[in-house]
Design an enzyme around this catalytic site. Structure first.
Site, PDB file in Angstrom:
ATOM      1  N   GLU A 226      -1.853 -16.282  -3.375  1.00  0.00           N
ATOM      2  CA  GLU A 226      -1.259 -15.298  -4.200  1.00  0.00           C
ATOM      3  C   GLU A 226      -0.625 -15.575  -5.549  1.00  0.00           C
ATOM      4  O   GLU A 226      -0.012 -16.693  -5.471  1.00  0.00           O
ATOM      5  CB  GLU A 226      -0.206 -14.308  -3.332  1.00  0.00           C
TER       6      GLU A 226
ATOM      7  N   TYR B  51      -5.425 -13.228  -2.278  1.00  0.00           N
ATOM      8  CA  TYR B  51      -4.889 -12.170  -3.019  1.00  0.00           C
ATOM      9  C   TYR B  51      -4.084 -11.566  -1.994  1.00  0.00           C
ATOM     10  O   TYR B  51      -3.796 -10.308  -1.908  1.00  0.00           O
ATOM     11  CB  TYR B  51      -5.671 -11.174  -3.533  1.00  0.00           C
TER      12      TYR B  51
ATOM     13  N   GLN C  64       0.797  -1.149  -0.067  1.00  0.00           N
ATOM     14  CA  GLN C  64      -0.176  -0.181  -0.007  1.00  0.00           C
ATOM     15  C   GLN C  64       1.013   1.287   0.042  1.00  0.00           C
ATOM     16  O   GLN C  64       1.948   1.354   0.623  1.00  0.00           O
ATOM     17  CB  GLN C  64      -0.914   0.161   1.239  1.00  0.00           C
TER      18      GLN C  64
ATOM     19  N   ASP D  50      -8.484  -9.094  -1.385  1.00  0.00           N
ATOM     20  CA  ASP D  50      -7.936  -7.671  -1.664  1.00  0.00           C
ATOM     21  C   ASP D  50      -7.505  -7.676  -3.273  1.00  0.00           C
ATOM     22  O   ASP D  50      -6.177  -7.879  -3.314  1.00  0.00           O
ATOM     23  CB  ASP D  50      -6.767  -7.204  -0.659  1.00  0.00           C
TER      24      ASP D  50
ATOM     25  N   CYS E 276      -9.739  -1.387  -4.417  1.00  0.00           N
ATOM     26  CA  CYS E 276      -9.349  -0.319  -4.599  1.00  0.00           C
ATOM     27  C   CYS E 276     -10.135   0.262  -6.076  1.00  0.00           C
ATOM     28  O   CYS E 276      -9.793   1.319  -6.623  1.00  0.00           O
ATOM     29  CB  CYS E 276      -7.767  -0.257  -5.300  1.00  0.00           C
TER      30      CYS E 276
HETATM   31  C1  LIG Z   1      -4.154  -5.166  -4.511  1.00  0.00           C
HETATM   32  S1  LIG Z   1      -2.871  -6.449  -4.076  1.00  0.00           S
HETATM   33  C2  LIG Z   1      -3.307  -6.985  -2.408  1.00  0.00           C
HETATM   34  C3  LIG Z   1      -1.980  -7.362  -1.724  1.00  0.00           C
HETATM   35  C4  LIG Z   1      -1.903  -7.609  -0.335  1.00  0.00           C
HETATM   36  N1  LIG Z   1      -3.357  -7.927   0.094  1.00  0.00           N
HETATM   37  C5  LIG Z   1      -1.382  -6.386   0.474  1.00  0.00           C
HETATM   38  O1  LIG Z   1      -2.213  -5.629   0.824  1.00  0.00           O
HETATM   39  O2  LIG Z   1      -0.513  -6.203   0.476  1.00  0.00           O
HETATM   40  C6  LIG Z   1      -3.460  -7.539  -4.944  1.00  0.00           C
HETATM   41  C7  LIG Z   1      -2.710  -8.835  -5.038  1.00  0.00           C
HETATM   42  O3  LIG Z   1      -3.327  -9.691  -5.568  1.00  0.00           O
HETATM   43  C8  LIG Z   1      -2.366 -10.470  -6.719  1.00  0.00           C
HETATM   44  N2  LIG Z   1      -2.921 -11.189  -7.724  1.00  0.00           N
HETATM   45  C9  LIG Z   1      -3.520 -10.755  -8.969  1.00  0.00           C
HETATM   46  N3  LIG Z   1      -4.357 -11.623  -9.608  1.00  0.00           N
HETATM   47  C10 LIG Z   1      -4.295 -12.734  -8.862  1.00  0.00           C
HETATM   48  C11 LIG Z   1      -5.020 -14.133  -8.983  1.00  0.00           C
HETATM   49  N4  LIG Z   1      -5.480 -14.372 -10.103  1.00  0.00           N
HETATM   50  N5  LIG Z   1      -4.848 -14.983  -7.906  1.00  0.00           N
HETATM   51  C12 LIG Z   1      -4.140 -14.357  -6.794  1.00  0.00           C
HETATM   52  N6  LIG Z   1      -3.534 -13.347  -6.672  1.00  0.00           N
HETATM   53  C13 LIG Z   1      -3.548 -12.488  -7.542  1.00  0.00           C
HETATM   54  C14 LIG Z   1      -1.401  -9.325  -7.055  1.00  0.00           C
HETATM   55  O4  LIG Z   1      -0.116 -10.201  -7.302  1.00  0.00           O
HETATM   56  C15 LIG Z   1      -1.188  -8.716  -5.783  1.00  0.00           C
HETATM   57  O5  LIG Z   1      -0.296  -9.067  -4.802  1.00  0.00           O
END
Ligand SMILES: C[S@@+](CC[C@H](N)C(=O)[O-])C[C@H]1O[C@@H](n2cnc3c(N)ncnc32)[C@H](O)[C@@H]1O
EC number: 2.1.1.190
Length: 416
Positions: free
Chosen positions: A299, A280, A253, A346, A373
């Site tokens: 993730e 995620y 973040q 998330d 977001c």
């Molecule tokens: C908004 S970030 C949130 C990360 C974590 N919750 C944080 O607050 O630091 C979204 C995360 O989803 C992961 N991501 C994207 N597509 C995904 C998928 N299909 N399955 C699992 N993770 C995914 C990205 O790599 C990223 O780390």
């Protein structure tokens, strides 16, 4: 064609103004919320028009002189020309309208936790020009805008920007425009630079020779390869009492002032410590801040999962499992087998894959805390949960991104 005397009644997430004329919606570039203007139509679509402002007719009551000299060219901020109270009101409307449109729920009001307006970002991404100068991109033309400071970057980034530019100038002048982009991340104790470009052996050897003792953690992103030149390929952050390792390509973040507020709300929504599935999860900064232990994280980024495991060790968790997998391939039997009580999600701006909603519902999960977001995809996903017997129990927002139309929203979705 010119349209005259249209009033800007809202702002889109991309910063364009919204007006109505002859029963059609018009999206207007360079418009200020609340002003009346003349605009030139640049595209005519079936349900809306696209236009560019020509001149202001009646100035907006909410307007202010943007404190940043680059505002009118730079695409980084879109609403710095209106006062912060109004920015918050616009974000409230953005969330309320999205929830009404997709889920048919009328929110009377929504609490948004405010941020310091400036110097809040711990990360910025800049384009590097041929001479090695640092730039943002223009909003509509995508031309480079040379900057010497960025008002929303934190003090540490601001203080170091000219020294960082010395590095990019040196390298780009020696090896014809080799660096294309720099991302700069600052924590309390350190600065991490990712230089993206097409580096060959000669340029890598030069950069190593010259910068391996740099005070910054410097990495080269060469296609899919990450080459650490100096320091570590990661940076450490502290959230409350917990410490986290965040690698060059991990999500984190961007607003240091608000991160504890965001996770604090998620913690309050989740309730007492329970076995949590965090979809995620990134490097697990959110799950470990929301729940103290008993975490299963999923993730897609393998490196973030490595960091999540290390972060669990650093913070002395006893019961955890982190899986590198696409969240849509998690099945409900797995959730039942792991005896999961609640789920946090998330996702990126695209929101949840349909399968994820179905899997969570089929596993009989009672409580989902959704950190989003993007209000549009959040609202769409709330509706998908509603169609499977859930309801929206609570919703709050945190302004992680002043001067832009972005906002972080947290929803508690509960089984009826
Ligand atoms: C908004 S970030 C949130 C990360 C974590 N919750 C944080 O607050 O630091 C979204 C995360 O989803 C992961 N991501 C994207 N597509 C995904 C998928 N299909 N399955 C699992 N993770 C995914 C990205 O790599 C990223 O780390």
């Amino acid at each position: 064609m010119i349209i005259k005397d249209i009033k800007i009644i809202d702002i889109l997430q991309d910063g364009r103004g919204v007006a109505r004329t002859d029963g059609k919606i018009v999206f207007v570039e360079n418009a200020v919320y609340g002003e009346t203007l003349d605009a030139k139509i640049i595209a005519e679509k079936k349900n809306f028009l696209e236009a560019r402002k020509i001149n202001t007719k009646i100035k907006s009551d909410y307007q202010r002189k943007p404190p940043c000299p680059y505002f009118y060219e730079c695409g980084g901020c879109s609403i710095m020309d209106i006062n912060y109270e109004t920015q918050i009101d616009l974000k409230k409307n953005l969330i309320k309208n999205a929830i009404k449109k997709s889920a048919d729920i009328v929110l009377e009001d929504i609490e948004i936790i405010k941020s310091p307006e400036f110097r809040y970002r711990n990360k910025i991404r800049l384009q590097v020009d041929d001479a090695g100068g640092l730039n943002y991109l223009e909003t509509y033309s995508k031309k480079m805008v040379k900057i010497e400071d960025c008002l929303i970057a934190n003090k540490k980034i601001s203080k170091n920007l000219s020294k960082i530019e010395d590095i990019s100038r040196d390298i780009n002048q020696k090896f014809a425009s080799i660096i294309e982009e720099i991302s700069i991340r600052a924590s309390e104790n350190n600065i991490l630079l990712n230089l993206r470009g097409n580096f060959d052996n000669k340029s890598i050897a030069y950069i190593k020779e010259k910068y391996s003792n740099s005070n910054y953690n410097i990495n080269l992103l060469n296609g899919r390869d990450l080459i650490t030149i100096s320091g570590e390929g990661y940076i450490d952050y502290k959230i409350g009492q917990k410490e986290f390792k965040i690698s060059a390509n991990d999500f984190y973040q961007v607003n240091d002032y608000q991160i504890e507020n965001l996770y604090g709300i998620a913690r309050e929504f989740l309730g007492k410590n329970q076995k949590l599935l965090d979809l995620y999860c990134g490097s697990a900064t959110s799950s470990m801040s929301i729940n103290d232990d008993h975490i299963v994280g999923v993730e897609i980024n393998k490196n973030a999962i490595k960091d999540a495991k290390e972060n669990a060790e650093r913070n002395k968790l006893k019961d955890y499992k982190f899986i590198a997998k696409n969240a849509k391939f998690i099945d409900s039997n797995f959730i039942k087998k792991e005896k999961i009580d609640a789920v946090t999600v998330d996702p990126p701006r695209a929101g949840l894959d349909k399968e994820v909603v179905k899997t969570i519902a089929n596993a009989g999960i009672e409580k989902i805390v959704y950190i989003s977001c993007n209000p549009q995809t959040l609202a769409r996903d709330i509706k998908r949960f509603m169609d499977r017997g859930y309801e929206l129990e609570k919703i709050k927002a945190v302004d992680m991104f002043p001067q832009t139309m972005h906002v972080e929203t947290i929803a508690l979705i509960q089984k009826m």
